[in-house]
Design an enzyme around this catalytic site. Structure first.
Site, PDB file in Angstrom:
ATOM      1  N   ASN A 136     -59.752 -41.693  -9.107  1.00 51.37           N
ATOM      2  CA  ASN A 136     -60.865 -41.478 -10.044  1.00 51.37           C
ATOM      3  C   ASN A 136     -60.570 -41.863 -11.494  1.00 51.37           C
ATOM      4  O   ASN A 136     -61.499 -42.016 -12.274  1.00 51.37           O
ATOM      5  CB  ASN A 136     -61.377 -40.038  -9.959  1.00 51.37           C
ATOM      6  CG  ASN A 136     -60.372 -39.038 -10.448  1.00 51.37           C
ATOM      7  OD1 ASN A 136     -59.165 -39.216 -10.253  1.00 51.37           O
ATOM      8  ND2 ASN A 136     -60.832 -37.997 -11.086  1.00 51.37           N
ATOM      9  N   GLU A 176     -50.948 -32.254 -10.204  1.00 52.53           N
ATOM     10  CA  GLU A 176     -52.247 -31.982 -10.823  1.00 52.53           C
ATOM     11  C   GLU A 176     -53.291 -32.197  -9.733  1.00 52.53           C
ATOM     12  O   GLU A 176     -53.342 -33.267  -9.126  1.00 52.53           O
ATOM     13  CB  GLU A 176     -52.514 -32.936 -11.992  1.00 52.53           C
ATOM     14  CG  GLU A 176     -51.751 -32.594 -13.248  1.00 52.53           C
ATOM     15  CD  GLU A 176     -52.042 -31.228 -13.798  1.00 52.53           C
ATOM     16  OE1 GLU A 176     -53.080 -30.628 -13.449  1.00 52.53           O
ATOM     17  OE2 GLU A 176     -51.202 -30.729 -14.561  1.00 52.53           O
ATOM     18  N   CYS A 210     -61.771 -34.331 -12.019  1.00 49.04           N
ATOM     19  CA  CYS A 210     -61.166 -33.041 -11.670  1.00 49.04           C
ATOM     20  C   CYS A 210     -61.634 -31.958 -12.629  1.00 49.04           C
ATOM     21  O   CYS A 210     -61.613 -30.778 -12.300  1.00 49.04           O
ATOM     22  CB  CYS A 210     -59.648 -33.156 -11.679  1.00 49.04           C
ATOM     23  SG  CYS A 210     -59.046 -33.946 -13.174  1.00 49.04           S
ATOM     24  N   GLU A 222     -48.665 -32.302 -17.979  1.00 47.98           N
ATOM     25  CA  GLU A 222     -48.617 -33.726 -18.278  1.00 47.98           C
ATOM     26  C   GLU A 222     -49.174 -33.955 -19.682  1.00 47.98           C
ATOM     27  O   GLU A 222     -49.899 -33.126 -20.222  1.00 47.98           O
ATOM     28  CB  GLU A 222     -49.493 -34.509 -17.295  1.00 47.98           C
ATOM     29  CG  GLU A 222     -48.985 -34.430 -15.868  1.00 47.98           C
ATOM     30  CD  GLU A 222     -49.528 -35.565 -15.014  1.00 47.98           C
ATOM     31  OE1 GLU A 222     -48.943 -36.652 -15.050  1.00 47.98           O
ATOM     32  OE2 GLU A 222     -50.547 -35.347 -14.330  1.00 47.98           O
TER      33      GLU A 222
HETATM   34  P1  NAD Z   1     -55.607 -37.751  -2.461  1.00 51.57           P
HETATM   35  O1  NAD Z   1     -54.822 -36.484  -2.467  1.00 51.57           O
HETATM   36  O2  NAD Z   1     -56.282 -38.153  -1.223  1.00 51.57           O
HETATM   37  O3  NAD Z   1     -54.663 -38.971  -2.876  1.00 51.57           O
HETATM   38  C1  NAD Z   1     -53.914 -38.948  -4.081  1.00 51.57           C
HETATM   39  C2  NAD Z   1     -52.778 -39.951  -3.947  1.00 51.57           C
HETATM   40  O4  NAD Z   1     -51.863 -39.482  -2.951  1.00 51.57           O
HETATM   41  C3  NAD Z   1     -53.216 -41.338  -3.498  1.00 51.57           C
HETATM   42  O5  NAD Z   1     -52.433 -42.315  -4.149  1.00 51.57           O
HETATM   43  C4  NAD Z   1     -52.893 -41.320  -2.010  1.00 51.57           C
HETATM   44  O6  NAD Z   1     -52.667 -42.610  -1.482  1.00 51.57           O
HETATM   45  C5  NAD Z   1     -51.620 -40.504  -1.998  1.00 51.57           C
HETATM   46  N1  NAD Z   1     -51.295 -39.879  -0.711  1.00 51.57           N
HETATM   47  C6  NAD Z   1     -52.116 -39.612   0.325  1.00 51.57           C
HETATM   48  N2  NAD Z   1     -51.418 -39.038   1.340  1.00 51.57           N
HETATM   49  C7  NAD Z   1     -50.146 -38.917   0.904  1.00 51.57           C
HETATM   50  C8  NAD Z   1     -48.961 -38.370   1.476  1.00 51.57           C
HETATM   51  N3  NAD Z   1     -48.957 -37.835   2.688  1.00 51.57           N
HETATM   52  N4  NAD Z   1     -47.825 -38.393   0.751  1.00 51.57           N
HETATM   53  C9  NAD Z   1     -47.814 -38.904  -0.499  1.00 51.57           C
HETATM   54  N5  NAD Z   1     -48.904 -39.439  -1.088  1.00 51.57           N
HETATM   55  C10 NAD Z   1     -50.060 -39.438  -0.399  1.00 51.57           C
HETATM   56  O7  NAD Z   1     -56.622 -37.630  -3.711  1.00 51.57           O
HETATM   57  P2  NAD Z   1     -57.760 -38.667  -4.142  1.00 51.57           P
HETATM   58  O8  NAD Z   1     -58.875 -38.557  -3.151  1.00 51.57           O
HETATM   59  O9  NAD Z   1     -57.181 -39.999  -4.449  1.00 51.57           O
HETATM   60  O10 NAD Z   1     -58.220 -38.052  -5.540  1.00 51.57           O
HETATM   61  C11 NAD Z   1     -59.133 -37.010  -5.664  1.00 51.57           C
HETATM   62  C12 NAD Z   1     -58.418 -35.710  -5.980  1.00 51.57           C
HETATM   63  O11 NAD Z   1     -57.615 -35.869  -7.157  1.00 51.57           O
HETATM   64  C13 NAD Z   1     -59.392 -34.588  -6.301  1.00 51.57           C
HETATM   65  O12 NAD Z   1     -58.977 -33.419  -5.648  1.00 51.57           O
HETATM   66  C14 NAD Z   1     -59.257 -34.425  -7.819  1.00 51.57           C
HETATM   67  O13 NAD Z   1     -59.580 -33.154  -8.303  1.00 51.57           O
HETATM   68  C15 NAD Z   1     -57.822 -34.754  -8.024  1.00 51.57           C
HETATM   69  N6  NAD Z   1     -57.560 -35.119  -9.418  1.00 51.57           N
HETATM   70  C16 NAD Z   1     -56.872 -34.239 -10.207  1.00 51.57           C
HETATM   71  C17 NAD Z   1     -56.618 -34.534 -11.542  1.00 51.57           C
HETATM   72  C18 NAD Z   1     -55.849 -33.579 -12.407  1.00 51.57           C
HETATM   73  O14 NAD Z   1     -55.217 -34.037 -13.347  1.00 51.57           O
HETATM   74  N7  NAD Z   1     -55.868 -32.290 -12.111  1.00 51.57           N
HETATM   75  C19 NAD Z   1     -57.058 -35.739 -12.084  1.00 51.57           C
HETATM   76  C20 NAD Z   1     -57.768 -36.614 -11.244  1.00 51.57           C
HETATM   77  C21 NAD Z   1     -58.002 -36.298  -9.908  1.00 51.57           C
END
Ligand code: NAD
Length: 482
Positions: A153, A251, A285, A463
């Site tokens: 995102n 995060e 998020c 962060e």
């Molecule tokens: P996701 O957890 O599906 O993926 C995040 C990252 O992890 C991607 O690069 C993905 O390829 C990788 N990944 C997936 N499976 C993995 C594994 N088994 N081991 C290691 N890495 C793996 O999340 P998303 O759908 O890309 O993003 C949306 C989420 O991110 C939402 O929950 C949102 O709230 C959160 N988010 C949080 C913040 C924050 O700073 N708090 C900021 C932006 C987004």
């Protein structure tokens, strides 16, 4: 059909390396538009990237602050100079409207500039020993190789806010961006490849998270993992790191409340709610997905929200005048629609939107959904949806509103709209969140201050800003007797 044919290889050990497969990067505003074809790494290429980063670590840890400054300043300057072009790329691959996309790129440029300065300021501490004649120094040292895993995102801001401090404090990096948005990280890697960084200090592996993200998390030579993404994946990342005693920072999601009190300025409150809940298609998020409104202003607020939602233009992220772009992909669109179904089934009133929209181009368009007369127990108000869906929850007074705001497993950001200094001050002290906003949208933060949450939203140190140093350095205490 526009199709970018340039190869987008992995960047390992200072070389562009072919992946084992490729995947198209699809524009969610127009699924016939392929933004580019991007390589996919396998586990063995992650191991190569970690090995390159490990070999480069001793020299980079001894690099001078000037070398680090020059690299980070170069990258920041180029990102800023190309903000319009990179903003278009971001809008095309993620669906964020152009003005927000250019804003995100600008932010990434300033993040590199900020950490260029931090590289110069990374001092230690000195204190006299309690024993005579002995001096004590506390030095900050890099961790070594760090693995950086980012979500879809914020395709450039999050890779930037992890990469820049990692390099500024002398670490070497393997970056694994989200599979849906490899374009901005690839463009950032291409700039880094011309920045004067020695080979192997920064490496990019694009591809599937559960394969290569997992390989990175479990690699014994990776000293720390900085992860941003979902709670589901984050929990597994933390357990894997704990098992091998690696440092980890997570995060994750949010279910951020925006409290609107009777004494608020209605215009300010509606503006904050619309922006916080629906801009960036609600895919932040820090989005305000729960809007808690006290009784006297409730009806007026809902009427104004419905009126203003009707004025928003939902269309192609690149089209002039678009306020809200598409949902990022079909999977997320289906998830949003299923939660809209849960909201109706549980008795929420769908006061606006919630239906799929068709536009001249084939994309994942969804009318922003506003549920009213909801309760905090409904699934739409408890679980992170990550789309343009918000629930309005009535509260009798400030005290009940605060209780509802805090009644969530998440704790990223909490907002309040009020003209009462007393309520604003009380809320700042008592909101259970890592960030608090008064008379502002819950989303939208500065790049030079810490970012992060409480409870289920975050794990580990903060962060961004100077606080990023806590994750990317370790302390060495040195005693010297003359
Ligand atoms: P996701 O957890 O599906 O993926 C995040 C990252 O992890 C991607 O690069 C993905 O390829 C990788 N990944 C997936 N499976 C993995 C594994 N088994 N081991 C290691 N890495 C793996 O999340 P998303 O759908 O890309 O993003 C949306 C989420 O991110 C939402 O929950 C949102 O709230 C959160 N988010 C949080 C913040 C924050 O700073 N708090 C900021 C932006 C987004």
């Amino acid at each position: 059909m526009a199709q970018e044919r340039t190869a987008h290889h992995l960047y390992i050990g200072g070389e562009w390396v072919k992946g084992v497969a490729t995947a198209p990067n699809v524009n969610p505003s127009d699924i016939d538009d392929i933004v580019g074809i991007y390589d996919q790494a396998d586990e063995s290429q992650v191991r190569l990237a970690v090995e390159a980063a490990r070999s480069a670590a001793p020299a980079w840890r001894n690099s001078t602050p000037q070398q680090r400054f020059d690299v980070l300043d170069f990258v920041g300057s180029e990102i800023l100079a190309r903000k319009d072009e990179l903003g278009r790329l971001l809008a095309r691959e993620e669906g964020k409207v152009l003005i927000e996309s250019i804003g995100e790129v600008t932010r990434a440029g300033y993040i590199f500039k900020f950490f260029a300065g931090e590289a110069l300021r990374n001092g230690g501490e000195h204190i006299r020993s309690v024993r005579p004649g002995i001096e004590v120094d506390m030095l900050r040292e890099p961790l070594g190789v760090v693995g950086l895993i980012s979500p879809w995102n914020f395709p450039i801001a999050i890779p930037a806010w992890k990469t820049a401090p990692a390099l500024a404090y002398g670490n070497t990096v393997v970056l694994k961006p989200a599979e849906l948005v490899p374009g901005c990280s690839w463009a950032m890697a291409e700039i880094l490849s011309r920045s004067g960084l020695p080979a192997g200090v920064f490496n990019l592996t694009t591809g599937k998270g559960r394969i290569i993200g997992n390989a990175l998390v479990n690699h014994p030579d990776v000293a720390g993992i900085s992860f941003t993404g979902s709670v589901e994946v984050g929990g597994g990342v933390a357990s894997a790191c704990a098992n091998r005693l690696a440092r980890v920072q997570l995060e994750m999601g949010g279910k951020n409340p925006l409290v609107v009190l009777d004494d608020s300025d209605l215009e300010v409150a509606v503006g904050a709610a619309l922006n916080g809940a629906f801009f960036s298609t609600g895919q932040r998020c820090t989005a305000s997905s729960r809007i808690i409104v006290t009784s006297k202003i409730y009806r007026q607020f809902v009427d104004a929200m419905v009126r203003r939602l009707g004025e928003l233009k939902i269309d192609d992220a690149l089209a002039a005048g678009t306020d809200i772009g598409p949902v990022v992909d079909k999977v997320q669109l289906d998830k949003d629609l299923s939660y809209i179904g849960f909201g109706k089934d549980e008795g929420g009133t769908l006061s606006f939107g919630g239906e799929r929209l068709t536009r001249s181009r084939k994309g994942f368009y969804l009318a922003p959904a506003l549920f009213t007369d909801t309760t905090n127990a409904m699934r739409i108000n408890r679980e992170e949806i990550f789309g343009p869906v918000a629930g309005v929850i009535p509260a009798k007074d400030y005290e009940e509103a605060l209780t509802l705001a805090n009644d969530t497993p998440f704790g990223l950001c909490s907002g309040i709209c009020t003209t009462s200094l007393q309520h604003a001050s009380h809320f700042r002290r008592n909101a259970q969140a890592g960030m608090v906003m008064v008379n502002l949208p819950t989303a939208g933060v500065d790049y030079h201050v810490p970012f992060g949450g409480k409870k289920g939203s975050s794990y580990g140190t903060r962060e961004q800003g100077t606080y990023a140093r806590e994750f990317y350095t370790t302390v060495k205490t040195c005693y010297v007797a003359p």
